[in-house]
Design a protein around this motif. Structure first.
Motif, PDB file in Angstrom:
ATOM      1  N   ASP A   1      13.061  -4.784  -2.215  1.00  0.00           N
ATOM      2  CA  ASP A   1      14.281  -4.382  -1.579  1.00  0.00           C
ATOM      3  C   ASP A   1      15.490  -4.511  -2.646  1.00  0.00           C
ATOM      4  OD1 ASP A   1      13.586  -3.815   1.286  1.00  0.00           O
ATOM      5  OD2 ASP A   1      13.217  -5.680   1.587  1.00  0.00           O
ATOM      6  N   ASP A   2      15.438  -5.599  -3.484  1.00  0.00           N
ATOM      7  CA  ASP A   2      16.359  -5.683  -4.545  1.00  0.00           C
ATOM      8  C   ASP A   2      15.991  -4.945  -6.025  1.00  0.00           C
ATOM      9  OD1 ASP A   2      17.606  -7.591  -2.824  1.00  0.00           O
ATOM     10  OD2 ASP A   2      16.079  -8.834  -3.384  1.00  0.00           O
ATOM     11  N   GLY A   3      14.991  -4.106  -5.953  1.00  0.00           N
ATOM     12  CA  GLY A   3      14.517  -3.386  -7.009  1.00  0.00           C
ATOM     13  C   GLY A   3      13.810  -3.904  -7.926  1.00  0.00           C
ATOM     14  N   HIS A   4      13.278  -5.198  -7.808  1.00  0.00           N
ATOM     15  CA  HIS A   4      12.469  -5.972  -8.628  1.00  0.00           C
ATOM     16  C   HIS A   4      11.102  -5.508  -8.683  1.00  0.00           C
ATOM     17  CE1 HIS A   4      15.758  -9.212  -8.286  1.00  0.00           C
ATOM     18  NE2 HIS A   4      15.875  -8.848  -9.292  1.00  0.00           N
ATOM     19  N   SER A   5      10.394  -5.385  -9.634  1.00  0.00           N
ATOM     20  CA  SER A   5       8.949  -4.987  -9.730  1.00  0.00           C
ATOM     21  C   SER A   5       8.234  -6.410  -9.138  1.00  0.00           C
ATOM     22  CB  SER A   5       8.369  -4.708 -10.804  1.00  0.00           C
ATOM     23  OG  SER A   5       7.107  -4.384 -11.014  1.00  0.00           O
ATOM     24  N   VAL A   6       7.226  -5.879  -8.051  1.00  0.00           N
ATOM     25  CA  VAL A   6       6.491  -6.979  -7.470  1.00  0.00           C
ATOM     26  C   VAL A   6       4.965  -6.472  -7.493  1.00  0.00           C
ATOM     27  CG1 VAL A   6       5.852  -8.283  -5.456  1.00  0.00           C
ATOM     28  CG2 VAL A   6       8.201  -7.646  -5.658  1.00  0.00           C
ATOM     29  N   VAL A   7       3.900  -7.302  -8.017  1.00  0.00           N
ATOM     30  CA  VAL A   7       2.859  -7.046  -8.242  1.00  0.00           C
ATOM     31  C   VAL A   7       1.937  -7.361  -6.983  1.00  0.00           C
ATOM     32  CG1 VAL A   7       0.654  -7.178  -9.620  1.00  0.00           C
ATOM     33  CG2 VAL A   7       2.656  -6.931 -10.839  1.00  0.00           C
ATOM     34  N   LEU A   8       0.900  -6.536  -6.609  1.00  0.00           N
ATOM     35  CA  LEU A   8       0.255  -7.198  -5.319  1.00  0.00           C
ATOM     36  C   LEU A   8      -1.377  -6.759  -5.476  1.00  0.00           C
ATOM     37  CD1 LEU A   8       2.674  -4.994  -2.762  1.00  0.00           C
ATOM     38  CD2 LEU A   8       2.600  -7.481  -3.212  1.00  0.00           C
ATOM     39  N   ASP A   9      -2.069  -7.713  -5.149  1.00  0.00           N
ATOM     40  CA  ASP A   9      -3.485  -7.465  -5.298  1.00  0.00           C
ATOM     41  C   ASP A   9      -3.958  -7.120  -4.026  1.00  0.00           C
ATOM     42  OD1 ASP A   9      -6.319  -8.017  -5.685  1.00  0.00           O
ATOM     43  OD2 ASP A   9      -6.148 -10.009  -6.381  1.00  0.00           O
ATOM     44  N   VAL A  10      -4.548  -5.747  -3.960  1.00  0.00           N
ATOM     45  CA  VAL A  10      -4.818  -4.785  -2.908  1.00  0.00           C
ATOM     46  C   VAL A  10      -6.312  -4.780  -2.880  1.00  0.00           C
ATOM     47  CG1 VAL A  10      -4.554  -2.844  -1.597  1.00  0.00           C
ATOM     48  CG2 VAL A  10      -2.508  -3.843  -2.838  1.00  0.00           C
ATOM     49  N   ASP A  11      -6.777  -4.898  -1.520  1.00  0.00           N
ATOM     50  CA  ASP A  11      -8.108  -4.629  -1.307  1.00  0.00           C
ATOM     51  C   ASP A  11      -8.212  -3.196  -1.071  1.00  0.00           C
ATOM     52  OD1 ASP A  11     -10.716  -4.215  -0.238  1.00  0.00           O
ATOM     53  OD2 ASP A  11     -10.639  -5.700   1.115  1.00  0.00           O
ATOM     54  N   LEU A  12      -9.077  -2.422  -1.929  1.00  0.00           N
ATOM     55  CA  LEU A  12      -9.131  -0.629  -1.845  1.00  0.00           C
ATOM     56  C   LEU A  12     -10.030  -0.426  -0.403  1.00  0.00           C
ATOM     57  CD1 LEU A  12      -8.981   0.193  -5.265  1.00  0.00           C
ATOM     58  CD2 LEU A  12      -6.965  -0.105  -3.810  1.00  0.00           C
ATOM     59  N   ALA A  13     -10.627  -1.303   0.049  1.00  0.00           N
ATOM     60  CA  ALA A  13     -11.371  -0.904   1.242  1.00  0.00           C
ATOM     61  C   ALA A  13     -10.489  -0.819   2.220  1.00  0.00           C
ATOM     62  CB  ALA A  13     -12.298  -2.164   1.696  1.00  0.00           C
ATOM     63  N   ASP A  14      -9.295  -1.039   2.323  1.00  0.00           N
ATOM     64  CA  ASP A  14      -8.401  -1.057   3.440  1.00  0.00           C
ATOM     65  C   ASP A  14      -8.093   0.507   3.767  1.00  0.00           C
ATOM     66  OD1 ASP A  14      -5.995  -1.014   5.006  1.00  0.00           O
ATOM     67  OD2 ASP A  14      -5.934  -2.992   4.795  1.00  0.00           O
ATOM     68  N   ASP A  15      -8.220   1.048   4.989  1.00  0.00           N
ATOM     69  CA  ASP A  15      -8.089   2.401   4.993  1.00  0.00           C
ATOM     70  C   ASP A  15      -6.717   2.805   5.194  1.00  0.00           C
ATOM     71  OD1 ASP A  15      -6.997   1.407   7.683  1.00  0.00           O
ATOM     72  OD2 ASP A  15      -8.619   2.184   8.978  1.00  0.00           O
ATOM     73  N   ARG A  16      -5.642   2.044   4.838  1.00  0.00           N
ATOM     74  CA  ARG A  16      -4.303   2.395   4.794  1.00  0.00           C
ATOM     75  C   ARG A  16      -4.160   2.471   3.354  1.00  0.00           C
ATOM     76  NH1 ARG A  16      -2.376  -2.800   7.952  1.00  0.00           N
ATOM     77  NH2 ARG A  16      -4.123  -3.671   6.861  1.00  0.00           N
ATOM     78  N   VAL A  17      -5.039   2.717   2.434  1.00  0.00           N
ATOM     79  CA  VAL A  17      -5.109   2.816   0.992  1.00  0.00           C
ATOM     80  C   VAL A  17      -5.926   4.158   0.781  1.00  0.00           C
ATOM     81  CG1 VAL A  17      -4.998   2.203  -1.290  1.00  0.00           C
ATOM     82  CG2 VAL A  17      -4.449   0.549   0.356  1.00  0.00           C
ATOM     83  N   ALA A  18      -5.297   5.511   0.607  1.00  0.00           N
ATOM     84  CA  ALA A  18      -6.169   6.573   0.383  1.00  0.00           C
ATOM     85  C   ALA A  18      -5.717   7.437  -0.685  1.00  0.00           C
ATOM     86  CB  ALA A  18      -6.008   7.162   1.886  1.00  0.00           C
ATOM     87  N   SER A  19      -6.929   8.041  -1.400  1.00  0.00           N
ATOM     88  CA  SER A  19      -6.562   9.078  -2.722  1.00  0.00           C
ATOM     89  C   SER A  19      -6.293  10.220  -1.920  1.00  0.00           C
ATOM     90  CB  SER A  19      -7.793   8.925  -3.565  1.00  0.00           C
ATOM     91  OG  SER A  19      -8.955   9.345  -2.811  1.00  0.00           O
ATOM     92  N   VAL A  20      -5.734  11.228  -2.863  1.00  0.00           N
ATOM     93  CA  VAL A  20      -5.142  12.378  -2.305  1.00  0.00           C
ATOM     94  C   VAL A  20      -6.122  13.299  -2.788  1.00  0.00           C
ATOM     95  CG1 VAL A  20      -3.083  13.912  -2.123  1.00  0.00           C
ATOM     96  CG2 VAL A  20      -2.705  11.572  -1.983  1.00  0.00           C
ATOM     97  N   PRO A  21      -6.736  14.052  -2.123  1.00  0.00           N
ATOM     98  CA  PRO A  21      -8.113  15.388  -2.753  1.00  0.00           C
ATOM     99  C   PRO A  21      -6.848  16.081  -3.508  1.00  0.00           C
ATOM    100  CG  PRO A  21      -8.203  14.693  -0.605  1.00  0.00           C
ATOM    101  CD  PRO A  21      -7.011  13.995  -0.911  1.00  0.00           C
ATOM    102  N   GLY A  22      -7.569  16.774  -4.787  1.00  0.00           N
ATOM    103  CA  GLY A  22      -6.982  17.777  -5.465  1.00  0.00           C
ATOM    104  C   GLY A  22      -5.660  17.504  -6.294  1.00  0.00           C
ATOM    105  N   THR A  23      -5.678  15.976  -6.589  1.00  0.00           N
ATOM    106  CA  THR A  23      -4.408  15.642  -7.448  1.00  0.00           C
ATOM    107  C   THR A  23      -4.919  14.954  -8.636  1.00  0.00           C
ATOM    108  OG1 THR A  23      -4.537  13.493  -6.503  1.00  0.00           O
ATOM    109  CG2 THR A  23      -2.806  14.956  -5.524  1.00  0.00           C
TER     110      THR A  23
END
Length: 321
Positions: free
Chosen positions: A128-150
Motif C-alpha cells: 500500500d505504501d509502494g514498497h516492494s514486498v517479497v512473498l514465498d508462494v505455493d504454486l499449487a494454490d488455484d488462485r495462482v494461474a498461468s495465462v494461455p497464449g502469453t
C-alpha cells in the motif's frame, strides 16, 4: 571461467518437460548447491551458471531463478521448502505486476519462467505504501494461474515464461520474506544481476562451441570471426572474474555500476556472437541443424532482458556523476 568442457545437453527434441526433468536431476545430484554471492567464492557460482548457459539457455534460466531464490531466502534468514523447485517472479513490464493490498495479493506478473512446472515462486509485489514486498508462494494454490497464449516465442520457448494471474490470494505472515523494501535494498540484488550476465555469456560461448565444431577447413575470414568472438568472450569473462573479486571483497558494497557494466558487456558479446556466427557458418546449420538454430534464437530472446540503450544511459549517468 568458461574453459570447462560443457557437460551433455538436455534430451532432444527439447521441451519444457525435458528441461525441467534435467534440472530436477541436477538439483538432486547437488549440482545447484552453489556458493552464495559475496560469500568468498562468487566466481564458482557464476562459473556454474555460465556452464549451464553454455549447455542450454532455458535450462540455465530456470536454474538461475532457483539459485537466485535460494540466495534471496538466505539473505532474509529463511530456509527454502525442502525439495521445492523455486523461481523469482518480479517483472513489472508493460504496467503489469503484483500488488499487495492489506493481506491480499492480486495482479498479473509477466515473464514467469517455469510457471506451469515450478513448485514455488518468490513474487515481488508493491504494498500500500509502494514498497516492494517479497512473498514465498505455493504454486499449487488455484488462485495462482498461468495465462494461455502469453508465451509463444521461438527462442527460449522451453523456459515456459507466460503471464501469471494472482487472484485474491490471502497472505499469511510466514509467506513474507524480509521487510518492505528488502528485495531491492539488499546487496544480493545487484550481485544476482551479474549472475544473469554469466548465463548470457555461457550462452554466447555455447554458440561459439558449435561454430568451431562445424569448421573443417576455415578460410581467413572465418578464422578472423572466430578470433574476434574468442576475444570478446574472454574479455567479458575477465570482467566477471574481476567483479567476483570485488563482490567478495566488499559483500555489502554498492555494486550497481559494476553490475550494469557486466550486463552491458555480456549483452554486447552476445550480439557480436549473433552477428558473426552466421557469417562464419552460412545458412546451412541454421536451416538443417535445429539445435544450432535454437541456440541462436534462445540467445537473442534471453539477452533482451538487458534494456539496451536505457541501461547504457544509466551507466553513462553514473559515470558522469
Amino acid at each position: 571461467m568458461l574453459d570447462v568442457e560443457p557437460p551433455p545437453g538436455v534430451r532432444w527434441p527439447r521441451s519444457v518437460d525435458t528441461v525441467i526433468t534435467h534440472l530436477r536431476a541436477i538439483i538432486a545430484e547437488g549440482g545447484l548447491e552453489l556458493p552464495l554471492p559475496g560469500g568468498g567464492d562468487t566466481i564458482s557460482r557464476w562459473a556454474a551458471l555460465a556452464r549451464l548457459g553454455r549447455r542450454d539457455l532455458p535450462l540455465a534460466r530456470l536454474a538461475e531463478g532457483h539459485a537466485d531464490a535460494l540466495a534471496i531466502l538466505a539473505e532474509a534468514g529463511r530456509k527454502p521448502v525442502p525439495e521445492a523447485l523455486y523461481g523469482v517472479w518480479a517483472a513489472r513490464s508493460g504496467g503489469a505486476g503484483a500488488a499487495l493490498r492489506g493481506r491480499t495479493l492480486n495482479g498479473t506478473v509477466r515473464f514467469c519462467s517455469g510457471a506451469r512446472h515450478l513448485d514455488r515462486a518468490l513474487i515481488a509485489a508493491l504494498d500500500d505504501d509502494g514498497h516492494s514486498v517479497v512473498l514465498d508462494v505455493d504454486l499449487a494454490d488455484d488462485r495462482v494461474a498461468s495465462v494461455p497464449g502469453t508465451w509463444v516465442p521461438v527462442g527460449m520457448d522451453a523456459s515456459d515464461s507466460p503471464d501469471v494471474v494472482v487472484d485474491d490470494l490471502e497472505v499469511s505472515d510466514d509467506m513474507v520474506v524480509g521487510s518492505p523494501g528488502f528485495y531491492l535494498r539488499r546487496p544480493g540484488f545487484w550481485q544476482g544481476g551479474i549472475g544473469v550476465a554469466a548465463v548470457w555469456l555461457g550462452g554466447a560461448a555455447g554458440v561459439l562451441d558449435d561454430v568451431v565444431a562445424g569448421l573443417s577447413d576455415p578460410d581467413p575470414h572465418q578464422s578472423a570471426h572466430v578470433g574476434a568472438l574468442h576475444t570478446a568472450i574472454r574479455s567479458t569473462e575477465a570482467l566477471l572474474v574481476h567483479a567476483a573479486s570485488a563482490v567478495d571483497g566488499a559483500p555489502a558494497g554498492d555494486h550497481k555500476l559494476l553490475a550494469w557494466t557486466c550486463r552491458a558487456a555480456a549483452e554486447r558479446t552476445a550480439w557480436d556472437v549473433l552477428d558473426r556466427a552466421p557469417r562464419v557458418t552460412g545458412p546451412t546449420p541454421m536451416c538443417r541443424d535445429r539445435r544450432f538454430a535454437q541456440r541462436l534464437a534462445d540467445l537473442q530472446v534471453y539477452v533482451r532482458q538487458h534494456h539496451a540503450e536505457k541501461d547504457l544511459a544509466a551507466i553513462g549517468r553514473e559515470v558522469l556523476a
